[in-house]
Design an enzyme around this catalytic site. Structure first.
Site, PDB file in Angstrom:
ATOM      1  CD  GLU A 147      -3.142   0.844   2.116  1.00 44.63           C
ATOM      2  OE1 GLU A 147      -3.961  -0.062   1.903  1.00 44.63           O
ATOM      3  OE2 GLU A 147      -3.176   1.570   3.127  1.00 44.63           O
ATOM      4  CG  HIS A 158       7.568 -30.142   2.874  1.00 41.82           C
ATOM      5  ND1 HIS A 158       8.219 -31.276   2.446  1.00 41.82           N
ATOM      6  CD2 HIS A 158       8.139 -29.821   4.062  1.00 41.82           C
ATOM      7  CE1 HIS A 158       9.108 -31.645   3.356  1.00 41.82           C
ATOM      8  NE2 HIS A 158       9.088 -30.775   4.346  1.00 41.82           N
ATOM      9  CE  LYS A 195     -11.487   2.795   2.236  1.00 38.35           C
ATOM     10  NZ  LYS A 195     -11.038   3.708   3.310  1.00 38.35           N
TER      11      LYS A 195
END
Length: 528
Positions: free
Chosen positions: A322, A351, A455
């Site tokens: 950000e 793994h 937003k």
């Protein structure tokens, strides 16, 4: 490079902070002295920029905001005596409140003491507290914390279901700077309804962490919530762990917040040194710049070799991405900057994806987080002369070597143990590294226009949904998607309308569909 030369390079570039017991090894980043020298003028500017920032320079001209998270762990640095006093007093209020809650001096109406916490927040108001809780909360904390950090109804239900027998002894923290951010607001409304459903007065369980006079602050004040703590305009969400955002939940869990602040302060002192080789944050910024050619061309893979640090990579995702993911630089030029961050933990990653790291696309550099102390107390041997912790250490060293042998660079950060001081230091180290790197590449690390754009787009979809529902409720016949779009004044948004209606139908929200959902052109829609 032969083993002798590599050992010499390790010694030449090893940073050690004696007070914190922290090591930083950048020797496996293959820059040379000429590269370091070429960045000297940029670093001189970066150090000067950081000094001005700490004095109270405006970092966000578009918002007229200072950036002062450094003052939280050293209030004497704040630019005014009033700010210094406010920081000190707030810390004292946090400690006093936590003590009263833990001892039962503040308790819920139907129980002798609070046993649990629901923390409602999003982004930096959740990621920092989650990381610190995972890293530092005792096995049996005075209050056990649970997080609502999304607008997922099933996720909210799951959290509340887990607490259904303890809801009457569960404290609720609502964390939102503006009080208007949708996710924490939605979570608060849902939790409030759950408390009402159990005949519990929400105000007697609720704590607001927000800006003074925000919508949330006004609600908390008018309803008589248990407590209100301030969020400062000059602290961004991703750098808020040392503010009330992180300190209130940490203190309630019995975490030593003074030690966290002290560790961060010690690291801040170390990262002010205007000398690249003797400044750990500058060494990180140098490594990032080298690896990605100053353009973020390689990802940062964060591999903490400690279960309790699992969430550090998620915390760094927000802090780094950000802050650094920007389209424009400070001169207004399009630059598309940023460093992608991902990670799991050692030795689980052995793994999972180390195969690709060693032999796949070389589009990354690794960051190993090493913890010297295996566990509290001695470890039994599981093989002659070998403990489980020896295996973990061996996996780290082996992975680092295997990557380097295949031309994959890495950084290693080593701390003596996971405790409040070292966690505070890690947070401060990466906060400063982000700030220095941003200066090197000439971007603003302290605003987030992309987040605001998302937003606004979400709000526009919700507005469109209201218009669509109004059309359906007014009309008496089934309409095609195109007809709905035209009547809603959204002829160019047929796809969005289709997705809105599909979602409403799946949740039995008063929508009747005729036709095949998989063939949008055939659909006719009406209100039930």
């Amino acid at each position: 490079m032969d083993a002798k030369a590599l050992w010499q390079r390790y010694q030449n570039w090893l940073y050690f902070h004696e007070g914190l017991g922290l090591y930083l090894d950048v020797s496996r980043m293959r820059f040379d002295d000429a590269f370091v020298e070429s960045l000297q003028s940029k670093f001189d500017k970066a150090f000067a920029d950081m000094a001005e920032l700490e004095k109270g320079a405006i970092a966000n001209p578009d918002e007229n905001r200072m950036v002062g998270h450094y003052w939280l762990r050293n209030p004497d640095l704040a630019p005014t005596p009033e700010l210094t006093q406010e920081i000190v007093q707030t810390l004292e209020q946090i400690e006093a409140f936590a003590e009263k809650v833990q001892t039962g001096a503040i308790h819920p109406p139907r129980a002798n003491r609070f046993t649990d916490i629901i923390s409602i927040g999003i982004g930096g108001s959740a990621l920092g507290p989650q990381f610190v809780a995972e890293a530092l909360a005792p096995d049996f904390p005075p209050l056990k914390i649970h997080f609502i950090d999304n607008s997922d109804p099933a996720g909210i239900d799951r959290t509340l279901n887990h607490l259904r027998n303890n809801l009457a002894s569960t404290l609720v923290l609502v964390i939102s700077k503006s009080g208007g951010t949708p996710e924490p607001r939605n979570g608060m409304i849902e939790v409030k309804k759950a408390y009402a459903g159990h005949n519990l007065d929400f105000a007697q369980y609720a704590v607001a962490i927000t800006s003074p006079d925000s919508n949330l602050d006004k609600v908390a004040k008018s309803e008589g919530w248990l407590a209100r703590f301030p969020m400062y305009d000059w602290v961004g969400g991703r750098t808020s762990e040392m503010s009330t955002v992180g300190l209130v939940p940490a203190a309630l869990q019995g975490i030593d917040i003074r030690a966290m602040l002290e560790g961060a302060k010690e690291m801040d002192d170390a990262t002010r040194v205007p000398d690249v080789k003797n400044n750990p944050a500058a060494l990180l910024a140098l490594s990032w710049y080298f690896s990605g050619n100053g353009r973020g061309e390689k990802d940062m893979v964060v591999l903490p070799y400690k279960d309790s640090l699992l969430l550090f990579s998620r915390y760094l995702q927000q802090l780094v991405m950000e802050s650094l993911g920007k389209e424009k630089d400070l001169d207004g030029k399009t630059v598309y900057q940023g460093i992608a961050v991902y990670g799991n933990k050692g030795s689980t990653d052995q793994h999972a994806y180390v195969q690709q790291l060693r032999e796949g696309v070389p589009n990354f550099f690794a960051t190993f987080i090493e913890v010297l102390e295996d566990r509290k107390g001695s470890s039994p041997e599981i093989d002659p002369g070998v403990t489980v912790g020896d295996y973990l250490s061996g996996f780290l060293q082996g992975t680092r070597q295997a990557l380097y042998e295949n031309q994959r660079d890495s950084v290693t950060v080593t701390i003596p143990q996971v405790n409040p001081r070292t966690v505070g230091a890690l947070i401060a180290l990466y906060e400063r590294a982000v700030g220095l790197y941003a200066s090197l590449v000439n971007i603003n690390a302290y605003h987030q226009p992309g987040v605001e754009a998302g937003k606004k787009a979400a709000a526009a979809i919700l507005d469109l949904q209201s218009r669509v529902l109004a059309v359906l409720q007014k009309e008496k016949t089934a309409l095609s998607l195109e007809q709905i779009a035209e009547k809603a004044g959204a002829a160019e948004q047929v796809e969005s309308i289709y997705k809105i209606l599909r979602h409403l139908y799946a949740n039995q929200r008063g929508i009747v569909l005729q036709g095949n959902l998989g063939q949008p052109s055939s659909l006719k829609v009406s209100a039930s």
